[in-house]
Every structure is written in structure tokens, then in C-alpha cells.
Design an enzyme around this catalytic site. Structure first.
Site, mmCIF file in Angstrom:
data_model
loop_
_atom_site.group_PDB
_atom_site.id
_atom_site.type_symbol
_atom_site.label_atom_id
_atom_site.label_comp_id
_atom_site.label_asym_id
_atom_site.label_seq_id
_atom_site.Cartn_x
_atom_site.Cartn_y
_atom_site.Cartn_z
ATOM 1 N N GLY A 105 1.214 -0.998 -0.083
ATOM 2 C CA GLY A 105 0.042 0.305 -0.141
ATOM 3 C C GLY A 105 0.759 1.118 -0.410
ATOM 4 O O GLY A 105 1.843 1.181 0.048
ATOM 5 N N HIS B 289 7.840 3.512 15.649
ATOM 6 C CA HIS B 289 6.926 2.009 15.857
ATOM 7 C C HIS B 289 7.931 1.300 17.162
ATOM 8 O O HIS B 289 7.224 0.549 17.048
ATOM 9 C CB HIS B 289 8.504 1.451 14.741
ATOM 10 C CG HIS B 289 6.822 2.174 13.586
ATOM 11 N ND1 HIS B 289 6.391 0.958 12.558
ATOM 12 C CD2 HIS B 289 7.182 2.563 12.269
ATOM 13 C CE1 HIS B 289 5.644 1.261 11.673
ATOM 14 N NE2 HIS B 289 6.729 2.221 11.649
ATOM 15 N N ARG B 290 8.723 1.875 17.475
ATOM 16 C CA ARG B 290 9.591 0.888 18.190
ATOM 17 C C ARG B 290 8.364 0.852 19.997
ATOM 18 O O ARG B 290 7.792 0.089 20.567
ATOM 19 C CB ARG B 290 10.614 1.414 19.356
ATOM 20 C CG ARG B 290 11.703 0.962 17.968
ATOM 21 C CD ARG B 290 13.112 1.741 18.611
ATOM 22 N NE ARG B 290 14.306 0.737 17.486
ATOM 23 C CZ ARG B 290 15.391 1.420 18.039
ATOM 24 N NH1 ARG B 290 15.833 2.705 18.394
ATOM 25 N NH2 ARG B 290 16.425 1.083 16.417
ATOM 26 N N ARG C 174 4.731 -0.614 18.983
ATOM 27 C CA ARG C 174 5.446 -2.663 18.964
ATOM 28 C C ARG C 174 5.404 -3.199 20.601
ATOM 29 O O ARG C 174 5.412 -2.581 21.904
ATOM 30 C CB ARG C 174 6.772 -2.848 18.684
ATOM 31 C CG ARG C 174 6.272 -3.997 18.041
ATOM 32 C CD ARG C 174 8.551 -4.303 17.438
ATOM 33 N NE ARG C 174 8.253 -3.296 15.956
ATOM 34 C CZ ARG C 174 9.329 -2.293 16.210
ATOM 35 N NH1 ARG C 174 10.443 -3.141 17.106
ATOM 36 N NH2 ARG C 174 9.656 -2.113 14.951
ATOM 37 N N GLU D 252 17.217 -6.294 14.552
ATOM 38 C CA GLU D 252 17.502 -5.534 12.636
ATOM 39 C C GLU D 252 17.973 -5.601 12.563
ATOM 40 O O GLU D 252 19.338 -6.377 12.326
ATOM 41 C CB GLU D 252 17.498 -3.845 13.678
ATOM 42 C CG GLU D 252 16.865 -3.153 14.993
ATOM 43 C CD GLU D 252 17.001 -2.220 15.395
ATOM 44 O OE1 GLU D 252 18.128 -1.807 14.928
ATOM 45 O OE2 GLU D 252 16.919 -1.402 16.672
ATOM 46 N N LYS E 215 -0.469 -0.367 6.280
ATOM 47 C CA LYS E 215 0.142 -1.357 6.042
ATOM 48 C C LYS E 215 0.826 -2.236 7.649
ATOM 49 O O LYS E 215 0.662 -3.100 7.822
ATOM 50 C CB LYS E 215 1.947 -1.124 5.417
ATOM 51 C CG LYS E 215 1.365 -0.397 3.947
ATOM 52 C CD LYS E 215 2.784 -0.769 3.454
ATOM 53 C CE LYS E 215 3.446 0.500 3.572
ATOM 54 N NZ LYS E 215 3.186 1.504 3.800
ATOM 55 N N ASP F 60 8.888 -5.901 8.189
ATOM 56 C CA ASP F 60 8.691 -4.295 7.833
ATOM 57 C C ASP F 60 9.899 -3.465 7.846
ATOM 58 O O ASP F 60 10.458 -2.990 8.441
ATOM 59 C CB ASP F 60 8.010 -3.856 9.110
ATOM 60 C CG ASP F 60 7.442 -2.429 8.897
ATOM 61 O OD1 ASP F 60 7.488 -2.096 8.031
ATOM 62 O OD2 ASP F 60 6.371 -2.108 9.817
#
Length: 186
Positions: free
Chosen positions: A10, A54-55, A58, A66, A16, A88
Site C-alpha cells: 500500500g 514504531h518501537r 510495538r 534489526e 500496512k 517491516d
């Protein structure tokens, strides 16, 4: 196909990653483990903020690996039939190879890593959810380097999709999911 891999594509901010996280939470609720392979590199303040977001959002119960370049090795490391792996994202993984902050792309290294990923994917015990951008719907970029990147990401998305059982297109936070017609285990 025994294992159901999925590719979620997307545009930017289409939902996403949130979709992938939702699938992972359902997997975890059924007793499975979740590993997230993060491919982003923090080359500037804006990207550091995105990675930080994000971290922070999550779930703490997700393992994080990583892997800005060695995606196939990270997949092999996390592989376990009881572990759902979320990658991701493929978009930034490709940027790291073809448009690195150092300015020196490694095309031979990219081709070897790409081949390793495509070879490994059908052999994994873990189901994998890939997140990637669909960048080929806009105006063709003026610069050759960016056109090459858009073309390569389109080819990568197609090849990954062919090795997945499902494809999801995200638009405005809404998912359209369907089985992949040209799927193969080879």
C-alpha cells in the site's frame, strides 16, 4: 502451500504496519510467538522519530531483530514453526541496498541477498508477513536512480508475492486480501 505467507502492500500511511501488527497479535493470542524484523536505518531526525514511534507502539511481547541488509540471515535466525515473522519493510530494505546514506550502492550484494531471500522463503517453517510500499502508481520519477529503484521494488514485490499465499492491498486503512494466483513453493 503448507505455510501461509502474506505480502501487505500500500501507500505511505495506508495502514500496512498496523495490519501486520493485528495479524501478529492474533497469532500471539493463539499461543504463538512473534518476531519483527525491522529494516529501517536512522539516517536523519525524521527517520529516527519514525523508528522511535514504531518501537514505542510495538507490543513489548514481540521480539525485534534489526536487519537493514541481511534479511535472509535474520529470517533464518527467527525461523520456527511457532513464530510468526513480520518483515517491516521491504521498501526500506531495498533503499539500504540501492540508495544507501553512504551514496555507494552495492548492486552485486543486493542481487545476492535478493536471491537468498527468494530461495529461503518457501523453505521457512515460520509464516512470514511482509510489509512493502506500492510506489509504482504515481508519476514516473524524473531521475534515473529513482526510476531504477521504483522498477526494482515493483519486481521485488511481484517475486515475493508469488511466494506468498495471500496478498493484501491497504488503502485508507482498509484491507483487500486475496489468495495469490501465481504462487509457488520453488
Amino acid at each position: 502451500m503448507g505455510i501461509q505467507h502474506e505480502l501487505i502492500v500500500g501507500g505511505q500511511r495506508s495502514g500496512k504496519s498496523r495490519r501486520a501488527e493485528g495479524l501478529a497479535l492474533r497469532w500471539q493470542a493463539g499461543g504463538g510467538r512473534v518476531a519483527v524484523i525491522a529494516t529501517a536505518l536512522a539516517a536523519d531526525d525524521e527517520m529516527r522519530a519514525r523508528i522511535g514511534h514504531h518501537r514505542a507502539t510495538r507490543p513489548a511481547s514481540f521480539d525485534t531483530i534489526e536487519a537493514p541488509l541481511a534479511l535472509s540471515a535474520a529470517l533464518a535466525q527467527a525461523d520456527d514453526a511457532n513464530t510468526l515473522i513480520v518483515v517491516d519493510c521491504l521498501t526500506l530494505w531495498l533503499v539500504n541496498w540501492l540508495m544507501p546514506a553512504s551514496g555507494a550502492p552495492d548492486a552485486p550484494g543486493w542481487q545476492a541477498e535478493r536471491a537468498a531471500l527468494l530461495d529461503l522463503l518457501p523453505r521457512l517453517a515460520s509464516p512470514v508477513v511482509f510489509v512493502s510500499n506500492e510506489v509504482g502508481w504515481g508519476v514516473s520519477p524524473l531521475g534515473r536512480e529513482v526510476r531504477d529503484y521504483v522498477d526494482e521494488l515493483g519486481r521485488l514485490n511481484q517475486d515475493v508475492a508469488r511466494r506468498c499465499g495471500r496478498l493484501t492491498l491497504m488503502v485508507a486503512g482498509q484491507a483487500w486480501t486475496r489468495p495469490v494466483e501465481d504462487s509457488n513453493d520453488a
